[in-house]
Design a protein around this motif. Structure first.
Motif, PDB file in Angstrom:
ATOM      1  N   VAL A 261      -9.782   9.420  -3.390  1.00 51.31           N
ATOM      2  CA  VAL A 261      -9.651   8.850  -1.766  1.00 51.31           C
ATOM      3  C   VAL A 261      -8.377   7.827  -1.860  1.00 51.31           C
ATOM      4  CG1 VAL A 261     -12.014   9.098  -1.395  1.00 51.31           C
ATOM      5  CG2 VAL A 261     -11.254   6.976  -2.370  1.00 51.31           C
ATOM      6  N   ALA A 262      -8.141   7.593  -0.779  1.00 49.09           N
ATOM      7  CA  ALA A 262      -6.903   6.629  -0.736  1.00 49.09           C
ATOM      8  C   ALA A 262      -7.221   5.475   0.268  1.00 49.09           C
ATOM      9  CB  ALA A 262      -5.616   7.214  -0.223  1.00 49.09           C
ATOM     10  N   GLU A 263      -7.105   4.167  -0.004  1.00 51.77           N
ATOM     11  CA  GLU A 263      -7.374   2.721   0.759  1.00 51.77           C
ATOM     12  C   GLU A 263      -7.112   2.810   2.249  1.00 51.77           C
ATOM     13  OE1 GLU A 263      -6.910  -1.862   0.496  1.00 51.77           O
ATOM     14  OE2 GLU A 263      -5.360  -0.489  -0.372  1.00 51.77           O
ATOM     15  N   LYS A 264      -5.942   3.508   2.842  1.00 45.93           N
ATOM     16  CA  LYS A 264      -5.735   3.699   4.050  1.00 45.93           C
ATOM     17  C   LYS A 264      -5.884   4.908   4.659  1.00 45.93           C
ATOM     18  CE  LYS A 264      -2.320  -0.342   3.633  1.00 45.93           C
ATOM     19  NZ  LYS A 264      -0.817  -0.633   3.649  1.00 45.93           N
ATOM     20  N   ASP A 265      -6.435   5.831   4.096  1.00 40.64           N
ATOM     21  CA  ASP A 265      -6.813   7.180   4.764  1.00 40.64           C
ATOM     22  C   ASP A 265      -8.177   6.956   5.719  1.00 40.64           C
ATOM     23  OD1 ASP A 265      -7.397   9.668   5.173  1.00 40.64           O
ATOM     24  OD2 ASP A 265      -7.695  10.085   3.329  1.00 40.64           O
ATOM     25  N   ALA A 266      -7.937   7.614   6.844  1.00 45.36           N
ATOM     26  CA  ALA A 266      -9.213   7.159   7.720  1.00 45.36           C
ATOM     27  C   ALA A 266     -10.123   8.057   7.238  1.00 45.36           C
ATOM     28  CB  ALA A 266      -8.643   7.779   9.126  1.00 45.36           C
ATOM     29  N   MET A 290     -11.703   8.336  -7.764  1.00 51.46           N
ATOM     30  CA  MET A 290     -10.544   7.451  -8.020  1.00 51.46           C
ATOM     31  C   MET A 290      -9.975   6.912  -6.695  1.00 51.46           C
ATOM     32  SD  MET A 290      -6.887   8.617  -9.374  1.00 51.46           S
ATOM     33  CE  MET A 290      -5.503   7.327  -9.532  1.00 51.46           C
ATOM     34  N   GLU A 291      -9.705   5.768  -6.297  1.00 50.34           N
ATOM     35  CA  GLU A 291      -9.364   5.213  -5.089  1.00 50.34           C
ATOM     36  C   GLU A 291      -7.761   4.889  -5.318  1.00 50.34           C
ATOM     37  OE1 GLU A 291     -10.281   2.286  -1.683  1.00 50.34           O
ATOM     38  OE2 GLU A 291     -11.558   2.941  -2.662  1.00 50.34           O
ATOM     39  N   THR A 292      -6.869   5.175  -4.519  1.00 54.01           N
ATOM     40  CA  THR A 292      -5.591   4.654  -4.649  1.00 54.01           C
ATOM     41  C   THR A 292      -5.286   3.499  -3.501  1.00 54.01           C
ATOM     42  OG1 THR A 292      -4.994   7.056  -5.164  1.00 54.01           O
ATOM     43  CG2 THR A 292      -3.009   5.469  -4.591  1.00 54.01           C
ATOM     44  N   VAL A 298      -2.884  12.001   2.098  1.00 53.70           N
ATOM     45  CA  VAL A 298      -2.213  13.031   1.071  1.00 53.70           C
ATOM     46  C   VAL A 298      -0.543  12.495   1.039  1.00 53.70           C
ATOM     47  CG1 VAL A 298      -3.462  14.870   1.663  1.00 53.70           C
ATOM     48  CG2 VAL A 298      -1.683  14.357   3.292  1.00 53.70           C
ATOM     49  N   PHE A 299      -0.752  11.162   0.936  1.00 51.88           N
ATOM     50  CA  PHE A 299       0.351  10.462   0.504  1.00 51.88           C
ATOM     51  C   PHE A 299       1.335  11.187  -0.614  1.00 51.88           C
ATOM     52  CE2 PHE A 299      -1.929   8.594  -2.682  1.00 51.88           C
ATOM     53  CZ  PHE A 299      -1.350   8.353  -3.866  1.00 51.88           C
ATOM     54  N   HIS A 300       0.783  11.458  -1.964  1.00 52.51           N
ATOM     55  CA  HIS A 300       1.187  12.108  -2.757  1.00 52.51           C
ATOM     56  C   HIS A 300       2.239  13.705  -2.544  1.00 52.51           C
ATOM     57  CE1 HIS A 300      -2.532  14.363  -2.087  1.00 52.51           C
ATOM     58  NE2 HIS A 300      -2.137  15.147  -2.945  1.00 52.51           N
ATOM     59  N   LEU A 301       1.686  14.060  -1.525  1.00 47.70           N
ATOM     60  CA  LEU A 301       2.551  15.248  -1.000  1.00 47.70           C
ATOM     61  C   LEU A 301       3.927  15.140  -0.502  1.00 47.70           C
ATOM     62  CD1 LEU A 301      -0.424  17.474   0.475  1.00 47.70           C
ATOM     63  CD2 LEU A 301       0.480  17.632  -1.827  1.00 47.70           C
ATOM     64  N   PHE A 302       3.993  13.826  -0.035  1.00 55.70           N
ATOM     65  CA  PHE A 302       5.180  13.346   0.908  1.00 55.70           C
ATOM     66  C   PHE A 302       5.905  12.247   0.043  1.00 55.70           C
ATOM     67  CE2 PHE A 302       2.103  14.824   3.970  1.00 55.70           C
ATOM     68  CZ  PHE A 302       2.865  15.752   4.502  1.00 55.70           C
ATOM     69  N   LYS A 303       5.276  11.623  -0.846  1.00 52.56           N
ATOM     70  CA  LYS A 303       6.051  10.765  -1.735  1.00 52.56           C
ATOM     71  C   LYS A 303       5.657  10.922  -3.176  1.00 52.56           C
ATOM     72  CE  LYS A 303       4.141   7.133  -0.021  1.00 52.56           C
ATOM     73  NZ  LYS A 303       3.692   5.734   0.411  1.00 52.56           N
ATOM     74  N   PRO A 304       6.040  12.253  -3.919  1.00 48.86           N
ATOM     75  CA  PRO A 304       5.538  12.570  -4.893  1.00 48.86           C
ATOM     76  C   PRO A 304       6.082  11.752  -6.285  1.00 48.86           C
ATOM     77  CG  PRO A 304       7.262  14.361  -3.844  1.00 48.86           C
ATOM     78  CD  PRO A 304       6.791  13.337  -2.888  1.00 48.86           C
ATOM     79  N   SER A 305       7.322  11.120  -5.993  1.00 49.40           N
ATOM     80  CA  SER A 305       7.694  10.605  -7.117  1.00 49.40           C
ATOM     81  C   SER A 305       7.410   9.083  -7.160  1.00 49.40           C
ATOM     82  CB  SER A 305       9.102  10.531  -7.094  1.00 49.40           C
ATOM     83  OG  SER A 305       9.728  10.138  -5.816  1.00 49.40           O
ATOM     84  N   CYS A 306       6.626   8.541  -6.286  1.00 51.05           N
ATOM     85  CA  CYS A 306       6.219   7.112  -6.190  1.00 51.05           C
ATOM     86  C   CYS A 306       5.207   7.063  -7.279  1.00 51.05           C
ATOM     87  CB  CYS A 306       5.680   6.925  -4.819  1.00 51.05           C
ATOM     88  SG  CYS A 306       4.004   7.023  -4.431  1.00 51.05           S
ATOM     89  N   GLU A 307       5.112   5.688  -7.753  1.00 52.53           N
ATOM     90  CA  GLU A 307       4.324   5.327  -8.933  1.00 52.53           C
ATOM     91  C   GLU A 307       2.851   5.803  -8.498  1.00 52.53           C
ATOM     92  OE1 GLU A 307       3.051   1.429 -11.439  1.00 52.53           O
ATOM     93  OE2 GLU A 307       4.464   1.126  -9.856  1.00 52.53           O
ATOM     94  N   ARG A 308       2.197   5.600  -7.575  1.00 58.24           N
ATOM     95  CA  ARG A 308       1.036   5.838  -7.250  1.00 58.24           C
ATOM     96  C   ARG A 308       0.799   7.186  -7.190  1.00 58.24           C
ATOM     97  NH1 ARG A 308       0.848   1.137  -2.604  1.00 58.24           N
ATOM     98  NH2 ARG A 308       0.124  -0.533  -3.958  1.00 58.24           N
ATOM     99  N   VAL A 310       2.366   9.358  -8.888  1.00 57.23           N
ATOM    100  CA  VAL A 310       2.413   9.824 -10.506  1.00 57.23           C
ATOM    101  C   VAL A 310       1.178   9.421 -11.042  1.00 57.23           C
ATOM    102  CG1 VAL A 310       3.433   9.351 -12.557  1.00 57.23           C
ATOM    103  CG2 VAL A 310       4.861   9.759 -10.471  1.00 57.23           C
ATOM    104  N   THR A 311       0.372   8.579 -10.640  1.00 59.21           N
ATOM    105  CA  THR A 311      -0.793   8.025 -11.348  1.00 59.21           C
ATOM    106  C   THR A 311      -1.874   8.996 -10.891  1.00 59.21           C
ATOM    107  OG1 THR A 311      -0.138   5.506 -11.316  1.00 59.21           O
ATOM    108  CG2 THR A 311      -2.503   6.213 -11.427  1.00 59.21           C
ATOM    109  N   LEU A 312      -1.904   9.263  -9.737  1.00 59.33           N
ATOM    110  CA  LEU A 312      -3.057  10.171  -9.189  1.00 59.33           C
ATOM    111  C   LEU A 312      -2.784  11.713 -10.024  1.00 59.33           C
ATOM    112  CD1 LEU A 312      -4.914  11.358  -7.291  1.00 59.33           C
ATOM    113  CD2 LEU A 312      -3.147  11.694  -5.539  1.00 59.33           C
ATOM    114  N   MET A 313      -1.383  12.054  -9.810  1.00 57.10           N
ATOM    115  CA  MET A 313      -1.149  13.332 -10.825  1.00 57.10           C
ATOM    116  C   MET A 313      -1.720  13.290 -12.159  1.00 57.10           C
ATOM    117  SD  MET A 313       0.427  16.454 -10.740  1.00 57.10           S
ATOM    118  CE  MET A 313       1.740  16.619  -9.755  1.00 57.10           C
ATOM    119  N   LYS A 314      -1.508  12.182 -13.108  1.00 55.62           N
ATOM    120  CA  LYS A 314      -1.913  12.225 -14.455  1.00 55.62           C
ATOM    121  C   LYS A 314      -3.442  12.114 -14.382  1.00 55.62           C
ATOM    122  CE  LYS A 314       2.284   9.512 -16.333  1.00 55.62           C
ATOM    123  NZ  LYS A 314       2.536  10.743 -16.918  1.00 55.62           N
ATOM    124  N   ARG A 315      -4.156  11.560 -13.437  1.00 57.77           N
ATOM    125  CA  ARG A 315      -5.579  11.706 -13.338  1.00 57.77           C
ATOM    126  C   ARG A 315      -6.028  12.979 -13.272  1.00 57.77           C
ATOM    127  NH1 ARG A 315      -9.819   7.885 -12.309  1.00 57.77           N
ATOM    128  NH2 ARG A 315     -11.572   8.779 -12.678  1.00 57.77           N
TER     129      ARG A 315
END
Length: 323
Positions: A261-266, A290-292, A298-308, A310-315
């Motif tokens: 889940v993501a903190e700012k996701d509705a 896991m909460e980001t 779906v922030f990871h789809l649009f900002k795939p190289s950001c630190e968070r 990358v952390t989600l991908m590793k998890r």
């Protein structure tokens, strides 16, 4: 093609408009990345038709270099997009699966199911189940697809998806637990920012109340978006939409689940509710969450190289590869 005279009948802001003359205008995920063997990305891709009668297809992903003596975990992925947008072939999902396959060293099958509103739910579930059955038909060296026959480890099969794809992953795992998969047992599912129903019928929610041209919900506690893509739904107590209403939940056909889940996701509260409901259902597996912090849907789809991201991908990679 633009509609210049018809009025907007449905608006899934800002991604989808449907006009009164039937025109469907998609504003996200319509591009197509061609498949490529031995790509410079380190991952080869190919497309397959699974069910010609319905058009169900998939994109397969394989690391360029595969040890013939080693079998790799197999991931079946279901894209998001509110049951009405995107495909495995658009750059958003092609790039994400490429990165995941390379990072995790796995074989992946990304499913192209039919989209609403042209093909209302349950078409997405039916197509996804047909695709999953096609995948597992390759167990024990059978089937026609060499990437699956020669390289996939059918003792390590996972389902994953984001948003609506997370919903599909869950529902297929329930169906697998009830009906079986020809002797193949799912090891786990990963649901990322999953799209489920609200916690209660009195929960007004944070999204979707005005997704249908400004109209209020016509049924308590149910998103207009769900009502639109699944016009035959029973509403809040539809088990596909609200896992808490599914008396088969305890039969979920895998041994572990990762909820992201993501903190700012509705949809954050719905992901947490799914995690809590599954943990109390009597299901015998293990569920993790896991909460980001500080990110949205779906922030990871649009900002795939950001630190968070990358952390989600590793998890997710750890979840798949952990023995």
């Amino acid at each position: 093609m633009d509609s210049t005279t018809a009025e907007v009948a449905y608006y899934f802001a800002p991604f989808l408009r449907v006009y009164t003359d039937g025109l469907v205008e998609r504003l996200l995920g319509t591009d197509v990345v061609p498949p490529a063997m031995n790509s410079e990305t380190g991952v080869s891709t190919k497309d397959v038709v699974i069910a010609p009668e319905t058009g169900v297809s998939a994109r397969l992903f394989k690391p360029n270099s595969v040890n013939p003596e080693k079998r790799l975990p197999l991931l079946v992925y279901f894209h998001g997009g509110g049951f009405s947008l995107c495909s495995p072939y658009c750059s958003i999902y092609h790039n994400y699966l490429t990165s995941l396959v390379l990072e995790a060293d796995i074989i992946a099958v990304s499913v192209a199911y039919r989209l609403a509103p042209e093909n209302p739910v349950p078409a997405a579930y039916e197509d996804s189940w047909a695709a999953l059955q096609w995948v597992v038909s390759h167990c024990n060296g059978q089937g026609s697809e060499p990437w699956l026959k020669d390289h996939a480890d059918f003792q390590r099969v996972f389902l994953a998806g984001d948003s609506a794809g997370g919903n599909i992953s869950h529902n297929l795992a329930v169906q697998a637990g009830v009906e079986g998969l020809g002797g193949v047992k799912l090891q786990g599912i990963c649901v990322v920012h999953p799209y489920f129903g609200r916690k209660s019928e009195d929960d007004v929610g944070k999204v979707d109340d005005n997704a249908s041209g400004g109209r209020p919900d016509v049924r308590p506690g149910v998103d207009n978006r769900w009502l639109y893509v699944c016009p035959t739904t029973s509403g809040f107590n539809d088990p596909r939409y609200n896992p808490a209403a599914d008396e088969r939940l305890w039969r979920l056909g895998c041994s572990k689940v990762l909820v992201c889940v993501a903190e700012k996701d509705a949809l954050r509260e719905r992901g947490w509710f799914y995690y809590e409901t599954l943990g109390k259902s009597g299901w015998s597996g293990e569920v993790e969450i896991m909460e980001t912090e500080g990110e949205g849907h779906v922030f990871h789809l649009f900002k795939p190289s950001c630190e968070r991201a990358v952390t989600l991908m590793k998890r997710i990679v750890s979840f798949i590869n952990h023995e």
